[in-house]
Structure formats: C-alpha cells, structure tokens
Motif scaffolding. Structure first.
Motif, PDB file in Angstrom:
ATOM      1  N   LEU A   1      32.608  40.172  37.836  1.00 41.09           N
ATOM      2  CA  LEU A   1      33.112  38.908  38.823  1.00 41.09           C
ATOM      3  C   LEU A   1      32.279  37.803  38.186  1.00 41.09           C
ATOM      4  CD1 LEU A   1      31.995  40.602  42.211  1.00 41.09           C
ATOM      5  CD2 LEU A   1      34.195  40.769  40.979  1.00 41.09           C
ATOM      6  N   ASP A   2      32.933  36.759  38.278  1.00 43.45           N
ATOM      7  CA  ASP A   2      32.307  35.407  37.821  1.00 43.45           C
ATOM      8  C   ASP A   2      31.457  34.728  39.110  1.00 43.45           C
ATOM      9  OD1 ASP A   2      33.921  34.101  39.655  1.00 43.45           O
ATOM     10  OD2 ASP A   2      35.137  33.031  38.078  1.00 43.45           O
ATOM     11  N   GLU A   3      30.625  33.664  38.751  1.00 43.60           N
ATOM     12  CA  GLU A   3      29.666  33.497  39.539  1.00 43.60           C
ATOM     13  C   GLU A   3      30.168  32.895  41.051  1.00 43.60           C
ATOM     14  OE1 GLU A   3      27.190  30.330  38.114  1.00 43.60           O
ATOM     15  OE2 GLU A   3      26.330  31.553  36.496  1.00 43.60           O
ATOM     16  N   SER A   4      31.422  32.201  41.030  1.00 46.35           N
ATOM     17  CA  SER A   4      32.186  31.803  42.210  1.00 46.35           C
ATOM     18  C   SER A   4      32.613  33.036  43.071  1.00 46.35           C
ATOM     19  CB  SER A   4      33.442  30.969  41.698  1.00 46.35           C
ATOM     20  OG  SER A   4      34.340  31.872  41.088  1.00 46.35           O
ATOM     21  N   VAL A   5      33.201  34.156  42.444  1.00 43.67           N
ATOM     22  CA  VAL A   5      33.517  35.122  43.109  1.00 43.67           C
ATOM     23  C   VAL A   5      32.423  35.827  43.750  1.00 43.67           C
ATOM     24  CG1 VAL A   5      34.434  37.395  42.975  1.00 43.67           C
ATOM     25  CG2 VAL A   5      35.747  35.566  41.749  1.00 43.67           C
ATOM     26  N   GLU A   6      31.013  36.005  42.905  1.00 40.95           N
ATOM     27  CA  GLU A   6      30.096  36.544  43.511  1.00 40.95           C
ATOM     28  C   GLU A   6      29.489  36.023  44.853  1.00 40.95           C
ATOM     29  OE1 GLU A   6      26.447  38.140  41.381  1.00 40.95           O
ATOM     30  OE2 GLU A   6      27.553  38.016  39.584  1.00 40.95           O
ATOM     31  N   GLN A   7      29.689  34.481  44.716  1.00 41.88           N
ATOM     32  CA  GLN A   7      29.307  33.717  45.796  1.00 41.88           C
ATOM     33  C   GLN A   7      30.033  34.103  47.218  1.00 41.88           C
ATOM     34  OE1 GLN A   7      28.999  29.530  45.141  1.00 41.88           O
ATOM     35  NE2 GLN A   7      28.699  28.895  47.200  1.00 41.88           N
ATOM     36  N   ARG A   8      31.518  34.072  46.950  1.00 37.20           N
ATOM     37  CA  ARG A   8      32.332  34.503  47.923  1.00 37.20           C
ATOM     38  C   ARG A   8      31.949  35.857  48.628  1.00 37.20           C
ATOM     39  NH1 ARG A   8      36.505  31.197  48.725  1.00 37.20           N
ATOM     40  NH2 ARG A   8      37.640  32.654  49.776  1.00 37.20           N
ATOM     41  N   VAL A   9      31.579  36.762  47.749  1.00 33.56           N
ATOM     42  CA  VAL A   9      31.205  38.198  48.077  1.00 33.56           C
ATOM     43  C   VAL A   9      29.855  37.858  48.925  1.00 33.56           C
ATOM     44  CG1 VAL A   9      30.353  40.240  47.581  1.00 33.56           C
ATOM     45  CG2 VAL A   9      32.414  39.513  46.392  1.00 33.56           C
ATOM     46  N   ASN A  10      28.976  37.365  48.341  1.00 37.47           N
ATOM     47  CA  ASN A  10      27.557  37.191  49.230  1.00 37.47           C
ATOM     48  C   ASN A  10      27.872  36.207  50.615  1.00 37.47           C
ATOM     49  OD1 ASN A  10      25.776  38.457  47.412  1.00 37.47           O
ATOM     50  ND2 ASN A  10      26.178  36.823  46.026  1.00 37.47           N
ATOM     51  N   GLU A  11      28.864  35.374  50.486  1.00 41.62           N
ATOM     52  CA  GLU A  11      29.222  34.692  52.045  1.00 41.62           C
ATOM     53  C   GLU A  11      30.209  35.575  52.931  1.00 41.62           C
ATOM     54  OE1 GLU A  11      30.824  31.241  50.490  1.00 41.62           O
ATOM     55  OE2 GLU A  11      28.736  30.253  50.145  1.00 41.62           O
ATOM     56  N   GLY A  12      30.534  36.716  52.505  1.00 39.64           N
ATOM     57  CA  GLY A  12      31.202  37.607  53.322  1.00 39.64           C
ATOM     58  C   GLY A  12      32.621  37.250  53.420  1.00 39.64           C
ATOM     59  N   GLU A  13      33.375  36.669  52.354  1.00 46.23           N
ATOM     60  CA  GLU A  13      34.669  36.108  52.408  1.00 46.23           C
ATOM     61  C   GLU A  13      35.592  37.056  51.814  1.00 46.23           C
ATOM     62  OE1 GLU A  13      34.919  32.142  51.183  1.00 46.23           O
ATOM     63  OE2 GLU A  13      33.466  31.293  52.353  1.00 46.23           O
ATOM     64  N   SER A  14      34.916  37.859  50.779  1.00 48.37           N
ATOM     65  CA  SER A  14      35.781  38.667  49.951  1.00 48.37           C
ATOM     66  C   SER A  14      35.108  39.991  49.701  1.00 48.37           C
ATOM     67  CB  SER A  14      36.298  38.053  48.437  1.00 48.37           C
ATOM     68  OG  SER A  14      36.718  36.834  48.717  1.00 48.37           O
ATOM     69  N   PHE A  15      35.813  41.251  49.585  1.00 47.14           N
ATOM     70  CA  PHE A  15      35.070  42.460  49.260  1.00 47.14           C
ATOM     71  C   PHE A  15      36.062  43.180  48.253  1.00 47.14           C
ATOM     72  CE2 PHE A  15      37.528  43.942  52.519  1.00 47.14           C
ATOM     73  CZ  PHE A  15      37.632  45.373  52.348  1.00 47.14           C
ATOM     74  N   ALA A  16      37.200  42.889  48.400  1.00 50.68           N
ATOM     75  CA  ALA A  16      38.126  44.065  47.874  1.00 50.68           C
ATOM     76  C   ALA A  16      39.075  43.352  46.732  1.00 50.68           C
ATOM     77  CB  ALA A  16      39.156  44.689  48.811  1.00 50.68           C
ATOM     78  N   PHE A  17      39.205  43.774  45.402  1.00 52.71           N
ATOM     79  CA  PHE A  17      39.990  43.283  44.567  1.00 52.71           C
ATOM     80  C   PHE A  17      40.753  44.358  43.752  1.00 52.71           C
ATOM     81  CE2 PHE A  17      35.747  41.358  45.145  1.00 52.71           C
ATOM     82  CZ  PHE A  17      35.967  40.045  45.258  1.00 52.71           C
ATOM     83  N   PRO A  18      41.965  44.246  44.113  1.00 55.35           N
ATOM     84  CA  PRO A  18      42.975  45.237  43.435  1.00 55.35           C
ATOM     85  C   PRO A  18      43.396  44.876  42.142  1.00 55.35           C
ATOM     86  CG  PRO A  18      44.163  44.285  45.463  1.00 55.35           C
ATOM     87  CD  PRO A  18      42.642  43.758  45.203  1.00 55.35           C
ATOM     88  N   VAL A  19      43.518  45.416  41.064  1.00 57.59           N
ATOM     89  CA  VAL A  19      44.122  45.013  39.641  1.00 57.59           C
ATOM     90  C   VAL A  19      44.859  46.178  39.222  1.00 57.59           C
ATOM     91  CG1 VAL A  19      43.539  43.965  37.561  1.00 57.59           C
ATOM     92  CG2 VAL A  19      41.977  43.765  39.583  1.00 57.59           C
ATOM     93  N   GLU A  20      46.037  45.949  38.609  1.00 55.62           N
ATOM     94  CA  GLU A  20      46.970  46.865  37.991  1.00 55.62           C
ATOM     95  C   GLU A  20      47.055  46.701  36.604  1.00 55.62           C
ATOM     96  OE1 GLU A  20      50.891  47.173  39.776  1.00 55.62           O
ATOM     97  OE2 GLU A  20      50.100  46.952  41.824  1.00 55.62           O
ATOM     98  N   ASP A  21      47.136  47.774  35.923  1.00 53.20           N
ATOM     99  CA  ASP A  21      47.391  47.883  34.420  1.00 53.20           C
ATOM    100  C   ASP A  21      46.440  46.926  33.858  1.00 53.20           C
ATOM    101  OD1 ASP A  21      49.445  49.133  35.078  1.00 53.20           O
ATOM    102  OD2 ASP A  21      50.718  47.650  34.933  1.00 53.20           O
ATOM    103  N   GLN A  22      45.041  47.098  34.127  1.00 52.27           N
ATOM    104  CA  GLN A  22      43.760  46.410  33.497  1.00 52.27           C
ATOM    105  C   GLN A  22      43.565  46.881  32.249  1.00 52.27           C
ATOM    106  OE1 GLN A  22      42.289  43.977  33.741  1.00 52.27           O
ATOM    107  NE2 GLN A  22      40.543  44.193  32.253  1.00 52.27           N
ATOM    108  N   TRP A  23      43.470  48.059  31.923  1.00 49.41           N
ATOM    109  CA  TRP A  23      43.106  48.777  30.571  1.00 49.41           C
ATOM    110  C   TRP A  23      44.044  49.522  29.991  1.00 49.41           C
ATOM    111  CZ3 TRP A  23      39.085  49.669  34.619  1.00 49.41           C
ATOM    112  CH2 TRP A  23      37.901  48.728  34.510  1.00 49.41           C
ATOM    113  N   TYR A  24      44.798  50.165  30.621  1.00 49.63           N
ATOM    114  CA  TYR A  24      46.115  51.183  30.434  1.00 49.63           C
ATOM    115  C   TYR A  24      47.094  50.701  31.134  1.00 49.63           C
ATOM    116  CZ  TYR A  24      42.512  53.641  27.597  1.00 49.63           C
ATOM    117  OH  TYR A  24      41.297  53.894  26.686  1.00 49.63           O
ATOM    118  N   ARG A  25      48.375  51.124  30.660  1.00 50.48           N
ATOM    119  CA  ARG A  25      49.492  50.899  31.448  1.00 50.48           C
ATOM    120  C   ARG A  25      49.551  51.917  32.729  1.00 50.48           C
ATOM    121  NH1 ARG A  25      54.279  52.409  29.178  1.00 50.48           N
ATOM    122  NH2 ARG A  25      53.321  53.305  27.346  1.00 50.48           N
TER     123      ARG A  25
END
Length: 363
Positions: free
Chosen positions: A112-136
């Motif tokens: 996470l970058d700083e802006s995303v960490e801030q949103r986590v700390n403020e309770g605005e975000s908590f779940a981040f789904p990502v597809e095909d990050q390291w492998y297909r």
C-alpha cells in the motif's frame, strides 16, 4: 456488490496486467477451490482468522453432503524465499491489521502507498482484490484494518461481496476449463438460428429430447451421470409472478414430465427437506435467477445436486430455464461439478431482435 470494495489503485500493483493473449508468465499453482491464507502463525486463532474461516470456509448445504465453500490453508511468511513460493499460489489472502509487526503486516504495508494506508486508518477501505498479480490466472485479496476485531467485523459485514468477487474469478476458470477442448457448437448454433437464444454445451453432451419448447442433453459416464435441459416460453409481458415458488413449481412440473427414471412412475423432483436457495442477479439486460439445491427420484433411491437458471429478456418478453443435474453417488466431492454448472448456465444469450410472431408459434 463489488462496488463495496475500494476503487483505489494500490501503487505497488501498478503493473499493467496483460491479457492471456500475450501474457507469457507461468500459470499460478494450486487447486482453484483452495485458498492460501497468509497470516502470522500467532494469529491463526485470532478474530480475523475465525472470520475468514466463517466466510470463505463456510459450509455449502445445497448439496447431498455439505462441503466448504473454499478449502483454506493457513501459511506464515518464514523468509523471502518462502514468500516467493507463496506468491505462486492460485488464490491468496493476505490478512493482518495495518500496524501489525509481523512479516505479513510488513508485507501488507509494502503493498500500500501512503494515501491508501491513510484511507485504511480512517476506516474507508479494507479489502483490495487483484487479479493476475504475479502469475497468470491468479486471485489475490489484501485484507487490512486498524485492529484485529475491526478487520474481523468488516469481513463478516461484507461476506456477500467478498465471496461473489472470488467466485466470479473461479467461474471464469471453470468456463475456460469446460469448453477449452471442444464444445457442441452445432447445438448452440441451432438454438440461436431456430429459437433466438443459445447456451454453450460441453463437448460430450448428447441430445435426448427435442420438443416444441423443451430440449434435454445428457453426458453419461457410469460413475458420473450428468444432464441438462432447456425450456423457454414466448409472449410473457409481465413477470410479477416470478419468484422462487414459481421457479421450483415449474422446474418440478417439467422434470416430472421429461426427466424420468427406469420406469415411467420414476421422475425427478426437488428434495425440499434440504436447503433450496434462489438468488437474483443481472446478466446484461437479462433478469436472472439462480437456484441451487438437491433433487430426488420419486419412486426410486437416487438423488444429487442441481443448478437452475431462470432468465427473462425484457426486450423480447421471453422466459428461459436452463437446469443442470448430477447423479454420482461414488463421487465424494460434488461442489466442483456444481461450480462447473454455475459457469455453464451463465453462458446463455438471447437475441434481442427475435420475434415469436415471425419465427415460431407462441407457447
């Protein structure tokens, strides 16, 4: 449902994902129904771990015998080399509070970058789904919040969204797996040309019944008998009657007429002593209902799981039903086949220009 997830782009996930056509990375490893949960080993009995078990490992009861929604395997990061091996897995959940001092916590902060960490700390975000990050063909879910108890609460509160997001990825895999070898395009092409709709049919299903508005297909193997049927109705301008009771009554009526056992007195019927669940969803312009449950053979000792889809096309005022069933008493785990059915039934398409007056009689 998926809009409940944060739309923020994680900076370290900024790698441009390439489509399968031209993505030459290796395929992710592991079973499509196994989820590796990456948490510090001291947290495997935490509130977050229990919430993950209750949501992703909950029992599916619309089967002859209950099975877990996903098979969970908990792992801890022991070293960088171990993390590199973990990253090869097909389904991954990284879970820890944002300030946890563990290898998993540090890894999540690295995602996470700083802006995303801030949103986590403020309770605005908590779940981040990502597809095909390291492998297909990979699904990664990052779960984090300001405390163990709060993260567990958020996981439980968004159960449907979390599950539907992961299931969508799984159903894409099953669709590819079912049709990768070959499919019966002559059947789907005929449905489209003669009846104004189509559904993809697996390569070794054989047509059994073909009437005015009902067709059935069977894929018979001695240890794993599977079949599907399709029914449609024209000139349906109002669907205020369409609910789970109507769907099940119509299914049972069609099964009693067309899906018989060895004798005419034997026919398929819904097993209402077990859970039967109907949920609605949207498929493009089509209004859709998916019903999961088990069937029984009236006057016979047989049964198994079924998946039914009921679709309504508001552009053509047409109703469609597609149902899949299995009889495989010696096959212990039936959920993979149910997931295949759920992927297959979602391939239905309806011709928006079709008119029953010019193409086939009203039913």
């Amino acid at each position: 449902m998926r809009r409940t997830f944060s739309a923020i782009i994680i900076a370290t996930f900024a790698l441009l994902f390439i489509s399968c056509d031209g993505d030459y990375r290796s395929l992710a490893e592991g079973n499509t129904r196994e989820v590796v949960v990456v948490m510090d080993s001291t947290k495997w009995e935490s509130e977050t771990a229990e919430a993950i078990r209750d949501v992703f490992g909950q029992w599916v009861l619309t089967l002859p015998n209950g099975e877990p929604y996903y098979d969970l395997r908990f792992m801890t990061i022991r070293s960088q080399n171990h993390l590199d091996r973990i990253k090869k897995q097909k389904n991954l959940i990284f879970a820890a509070p944002i300030d946890e001092e563990s290898n998993t916590g540090r890894q999540i902060r690295g995602f996470l970058d700083e802006s995303v960490e801030q949103r986590v700390n403020e309770g605005e975000s908590f779940a981040f789904p990502v597809e095909d990050q390291w492998y297909r063909d990979q699904y990664v879910l990052i779960l984090t919040s300001t405390s163990d108890s709060l993260l567990a609460q958020k996981i439980r509160n968004t159960e449907n969204s979390l599950l539907s997001d992961m299931l969508e990825k799984e159903l894409k895999r099953w669709e590819y797996f079912v049709y990768e070898r070959m499919e019966q395009t002559q059947y789907s092409d005929s449905l489209w040309e003669n009846h104004g709709f189509k559904v993809r049919i697996q390569h070794d299903y054989v047509k059994n019944i073909d009437t005015l508005n009902f067709q059935s297909y069977r894929r018979f193997l001695p240890q794993n008998d599977r079949w599907m049927w399709i029914w449609w109705k024209n000139n349906v301008p109002d669907i205020s009657f369409l609910d789970s009771d109507w769907i099940n009554a119509t299914r049972d009526s069609l099964s009693a007429q067309f899906i018989k056992g060895a004798r005419d007195s034997m026919y398929v019927n819904t097993e209402y002593r077990r859970p039967v669940e109907t949920k609605s969803f949207q498929k493009g312009r089509l209004i859709a209902y998916e019903t999961l449950g088990t069937w029984q053979m009236i006057n016979g000792a047989m049964g198994g799981p079924f998946v039914n889809f009921t679709y309504y096309d508001p552009d053509t005022n047409r109703l469609f039903m597609v149902e899949y069933s299995q009889f495989a008493p010696e096959v212990r785990k039936k959920l993979p086949f149910v997931r295949q059915f759920r992927a297959m039934g979602r391939t239905l398409e309806s011709d928006s220009t079709w008119t029953s007056e010019s193409n086939e009689p009203a039913l």
